[in-house]
Design a protein around this motif. Structure first.
Motif, PDB file in Angstrom:
ATOM      1  N   ILE A  15       9.730  14.984 -10.170  1.00  0.00           N
ATOM      2  CA  ILE A  15       9.558  13.543 -10.001  1.00  0.00           C
ATOM      3  C   ILE A  15       8.392  13.304  -9.041  1.00  0.00           C
ATOM      4  O   ILE A  15       8.318  13.905  -7.974  1.00  0.00           O
ATOM      5  CB  ILE A  15      10.842  12.906  -9.446  1.00  0.00           C
ATOM      6  N   ASP A  16       7.515  12.400  -9.435  1.00  0.00           N
ATOM      7  CA  ASP A  16       6.361  12.073  -8.602  1.00  0.00           C
ATOM      8  C   ASP A  16       6.803  11.110  -7.502  1.00  0.00           C
ATOM      9  O   ASP A  16       7.247   9.991  -7.779  1.00  0.00           O
ATOM     10  CB  ASP A  16       5.266  11.444  -9.454  1.00  0.00           C
ATOM     11  N   MET A  17       6.712  11.534  -6.232  1.00  0.00           N
ATOM     12  CA  MET A  17       7.181  10.739  -5.098  1.00  0.00           C
ATOM     13  C   MET A  17       6.096   9.825  -4.520  1.00  0.00           C
ATOM     14  O   MET A  17       6.372   9.021  -3.639  1.00  0.00           O
ATOM     15  CB  MET A  17       7.684  11.670  -3.991  1.00  0.00           C
ATOM     16  N   THR A  18       4.887   9.909  -4.994  1.00  0.00           N
ATOM     17  CA  THR A  18       3.778   9.140  -4.430  1.00  0.00           C
ATOM     18  C   THR A  18       4.007   7.629  -4.486  1.00  0.00           C
ATOM     19  O   THR A  18       3.802   6.947  -3.474  1.00  0.00           O
ATOM     20  CB  THR A  18       2.458   9.522  -5.124  1.00  0.00           C
ATOM     21  N   PRO A  19       4.436   7.039  -5.592  1.00  0.00           N
ATOM     22  CA  PRO A  19       4.654   5.577  -5.589  1.00  0.00           C
ATOM     23  C   PRO A  19       5.718   5.140  -4.591  1.00  0.00           C
ATOM     24  O   PRO A  19       5.571   4.103  -3.942  1.00  0.00           O
ATOM     25  CB  PRO A  19       5.090   5.271  -7.021  1.00  0.00           C
ATOM     26  N   MET A  20       6.778   5.920  -4.445  1.00  0.00           N
ATOM     27  CA  MET A  20       7.818   5.557  -3.496  1.00  0.00           C
ATOM     28  C   MET A  20       7.283   5.625  -2.062  1.00  0.00           C
ATOM     29  O   MET A  20       7.563   4.751  -1.236  1.00  0.00           O
ATOM     30  CB  MET A  20       9.024   6.474  -3.630  1.00  0.00           C
ATOM     31  N   LEU A  21       6.511   6.629  -1.749  1.00  0.00           N
ATOM     32  CA  LEU A  21       5.932   6.745  -0.412  1.00  0.00           C
ATOM     33  C   LEU A  21       4.949   5.609  -0.137  1.00  0.00           C
ATOM     34  O   LEU A  21       4.871   5.109   0.986  1.00  0.00           O
ATOM     35  CB  LEU A  21       5.250   8.096  -0.248  1.00  0.00           C
ATOM     36  N   ASP A  22       4.217   5.180  -1.147  1.00  0.00           N
ATOM     37  CA  ASP A  22       3.305   4.044  -0.981  1.00  0.00           C
ATOM     38  C   ASP A  22       4.078   2.769  -0.630  1.00  0.00           C
ATOM     39  O   ASP A  22       3.694   2.013   0.258  1.00  0.00           O
ATOM     40  CB  ASP A  22       2.491   3.811  -2.252  1.00  0.00           C
ATOM     41  N   ILE A  23       5.192   2.545  -1.308  1.00  0.00           N
ATOM     42  CA  ILE A  23       5.999   1.353  -1.050  1.00  0.00           C
ATOM     43  C   ILE A  23       6.602   1.401   0.352  1.00  0.00           C
ATOM     44  O   ILE A  23       6.595   0.413   1.083  1.00  0.00           O
ATOM     45  CB  ILE A  23       7.099   1.211  -2.123  1.00  0.00           C
ATOM     46  N   VAL A  24       7.093   2.565   0.755  1.00  0.00           N
ATOM     47  CA  VAL A  24       7.656   2.708   2.099  1.00  0.00           C
ATOM     48  C   VAL A  24       6.588   2.459   3.154  1.00  0.00           C
ATOM     49  O   VAL A  24       6.827   1.783   4.158  1.00  0.00           O
ATOM     50  CB  VAL A  24       8.314   4.095   2.263  1.00  0.00           C
ATOM     51  N   PHE A  25       5.403   2.965   2.948  1.00  0.00           N
ATOM     52  CA  PHE A  25       4.306   2.767   3.897  1.00  0.00           C
ATOM     53  C   PHE A  25       3.925   1.291   3.985  1.00  0.00           C
ATOM     54  O   PHE A  25       3.715   0.754   5.071  1.00  0.00           O
ATOM     55  CB  PHE A  25       3.104   3.620   3.476  1.00  0.00           C
ATOM     56  N   ILE A  26       3.863   0.599   2.854  1.00  0.00           N
ATOM     57  CA  ILE A  26       3.528  -0.822   2.847  1.00  0.00           C
ATOM     58  C   ILE A  26       4.611  -1.628   3.566  1.00  0.00           C
ATOM     59  O   ILE A  26       4.318  -2.546   4.329  1.00  0.00           O
ATOM     60  CB  ILE A  26       3.320  -1.316   1.400  1.00  0.00           C
ATOM     61  N   MET A  27       5.887  -1.280   3.343  1.00  0.00           N
ATOM     62  CA  MET A  27       6.973  -1.969   4.044  1.00  0.00           C
ATOM     63  C   MET A  27       6.899  -1.737   5.548  1.00  0.00           C
ATOM     64  O   MET A  27       7.139  -2.643   6.339  1.00  0.00           O
ATOM     65  CB  MET A  27       8.325  -1.507   3.497  1.00  0.00           C
ATOM     66  N   LEU A  28       6.568  -0.529   5.961  1.00  0.00           N
ATOM     67  CA  LEU A  28       6.429  -0.221   7.383  1.00  0.00           C
ATOM     68  C   LEU A  28       5.340  -1.084   8.010  1.00  0.00           C
ATOM     69  O   LEU A  28       5.538  -1.672   9.076  1.00  0.00           O
ATOM     70  CB  LEU A  28       6.120   1.260   7.569  1.00  0.00           C
ATOM     71  N   ILE A  29       4.208  -1.189   7.356  1.00  0.00           N
ATOM     72  CA  ILE A  29       3.115  -2.020   7.869  1.00  0.00           C
ATOM     73  C   ILE A  29       3.550  -3.477   7.945  1.00  0.00           C
ATOM     74  O   ILE A  29       3.284  -4.173   8.931  1.00  0.00           O
ATOM     75  CB  ILE A  29       1.861  -1.863   6.988  1.00  0.00           C
TER      76      ILE A  29
END
Length: 135
Positions: A15-29
């Motif tokens: 499973i490609d985790m990159t989109p999920m990590l992008d969303i988590v990073f955007i939420m953190l910001i």
């Protein structure tokens, strides 16, 4: 006749985790940008009670006055002559904030008036005095 064996666990099934990590990073910001920080005074005081006390949820600068005459701003004791400079510095960091004075019930009223005067000289018009809701 030769039989070919097909493997079911190939490496392409990950499973490609990159989109999920992008969303988590955007939420953190988003949460970092929208968070309001409150400057605490650094000490606890025994506040007087008042039946007309109201809760204020805005980010404010806290100034504490202890019974022994100590004035605390931003978790450190300051002299009454340096209140103005400290408030000006904190006001520059957050221009919309007001100042809340947390005076102990046994603090001298004259010192509280001096502190209020220094806060007004720092350019703050929104000054409140903290009190606990009365019974």
């Amino acid at each position: 006749m030769r039989r070919q064996h097909v493997s079911l666990d190939s490496q392409d099934d990950a499973i490609d985790m990159t989109p999920m990590l992008d969303i988590v990073f955007i939420m953190l910001i988003f949460f970092i940008v929208t968070t309001s920080f409150v400057k605490e005074s650094g000490v606890t005081v025994s506040r007087p009670s008042a039946s007309t006390a109201e809760t204020d949820k805005k980010g404010n600068i806290m100034v504490a006055i202890r019974p022994n005459g100590e004035i605390w701003i931003d978790k450190r004791a300051v002299d009454v002559r340096s209140v103005r400079a400290n408030i000006e510095k904190l006001k520059a960091e957050n221009p919309e904030s007001g100042v809340v004075i947390q005076a102990d019930t046994d603090a001298r009223m004259g010192l509280a008036v001096q502190v209020m005067d220094q806060i007004r000289l720092a350019g703050v018009g929104n000054i409140s005095i903290a009190a606990d809701p009365g019974q």
